[in-house]
Design an enzyme around this catalytic site. Structure first.
Site, short mmCIF file in Angstrom:
data_model
loop_
_atom_site.label_atom_id
_atom_site.label_comp_id
_atom_site.label_asym_id
_atom_site.label_seq_id
_atom_site.Cartn_x
_atom_site.Cartn_y
_atom_site.Cartn_z
N LYS A 69 0.85 -1.19 0.00
CA LYS A 69 0.00 0.00 0.00
C LYS A 69 0.89 1.25 0.00
O LYS A 69 1.78 1.39 0.85
CB LYS A 69 -0.87 -0.04 1.26
CG LYS A 69 -2.20 0.64 1.11
CD LYS A 69 -3.04 0.33 2.35
CE LYS A 69 -4.35 1.05 2.33
NZ LYS A 69 -5.07 0.89 3.59
C1 E4P Z 1 -8.24 2.12 3.58
O1 E4P Z 1 -7.58 1.20 3.16
C2 E4P Z 1 -8.16 2.65 4.94
O2 E4P Z 1 -7.53 1.70 5.76
C3 E4P Z 1 -9.50 2.88 5.57
O3 E4P Z 1 -10.56 2.40 4.79
C4 E4P Z 1 -9.69 4.20 6.15
O4 E4P Z 1 -10.94 4.22 6.79
P1 E4P Z 1 -11.33 5.28 7.91
O5 E4P Z 1 -11.65 6.58 7.24
O6 E4P Z 1 -12.56 4.67 8.55
O7 E4P Z 1 -10.17 5.39 8.84
#
Ligand code: E4P
Length: 218
Positions: free
Chosen positions: A87
């Site tokens: 990522k």
């Molecule tokens: C995406 O991969 C992130 O880990 C995640 O979906 C962020 O979500 P949040 O806005 O609930 O922290």
């Protein structure tokens, strides 16, 4: 649409896996910190443990923000397990890293996407997934689902292979709308997925079935 669970909590991942509804896992540095996972070896071991629970892709995020560090971290993560997807944030150096990983056959998830322009760049660089954060856009009174729709239309115009991974999903309606729009994947908490089960007529119908059965069978 594939369902990924957005957590680094092993119990929740196991629970979702046992329900038979998840196709992968996404994590981020905040989710890892929430589980108290610190130190390089512990972090790597934790990713490995997640890969051993689920069959699908597991996103593991780089911490570096310069090309060299991202490449070093990404290669180490990718070597850890074939299910790992590296990522990478949508920043200038991140694009360079995605393009490098793509040429080396290392799969990537380009994260922190908040505009269709960012999603277009990520696809051009060869990202395997893009992660538009719909809940965080909604939080600032912007339209997260509209972004998913815009990216879907752009990607379809040019047949990009990059999969749209709707992230920051908060509730059942987000999931349903993502499925309508044609997001390839959604990632969110188990609670949002399980809330798809809820319907008052199901509860009422089941209560009646059981009561009728009991009348004759005790
Ligand atoms: C995406 O991969 C992130 O880990 C995640 O979906 C962020 O979500 P949040 O806005 O609930 O922290």
């Amino acid at each position: 649409m594939k369902f990924f669970i957005d957590t680094a909590n092993l119990d929740q991942i196991k629970e979702a896996q046992d329900l038979g509804i998840i196709d992968g896992v996404t994590t981020n540095p905040s989710l890892m910190a929430k589980e108290g996972i610190a130190g390089e070896q512990n972090i790597l071991d934790h990713y490995k443990a997640i890969c051993e629970i689920v069959d699908g892709d597991v996103s593991a995020e780089v911490i570096g923000t310069d090309f060299e560090t991202m490449v070093k971290e990404g290669e180490m993560l990718a070597e850890l397990h074939p299910q790992i997807v590296v990522k990478v944030p949508i920043i200038r150096e991140g694009l360079k890293a995605i393009s490098y990983f793509s040429k080396k056959g290392i799969r990537t998830n380009c994260t922190l996407i908040f505009s269709s322009g960012q999603a277009l760049l990520a696809a051009k660089a060869g990202a395997s997934y893009v992660s538009p954060f719909i809940g965080r856009l909604d939080d600032i009174s912007s339209d997260g689902l509209q972004l998913i729709e815009d990216i879907r239309s752009i990607y379809d115009n040019y047949d990009f292979d990059t999969e749209i991974l709707a992230a920051s999903v908060r509730n059942a309606m987000h999931i349903i709308e993502c499925a309508h729009i044609g997001a390839d994947v959604m990632t969110g908490p188990l609670s949002a997925m399980v809330s798809l089960l809820n319907h008052p007529l199901t509860d009422k119908g089941l209560a009646t079935f059981l009561a009728d059965h009991k009348k004759l069978n005790g």
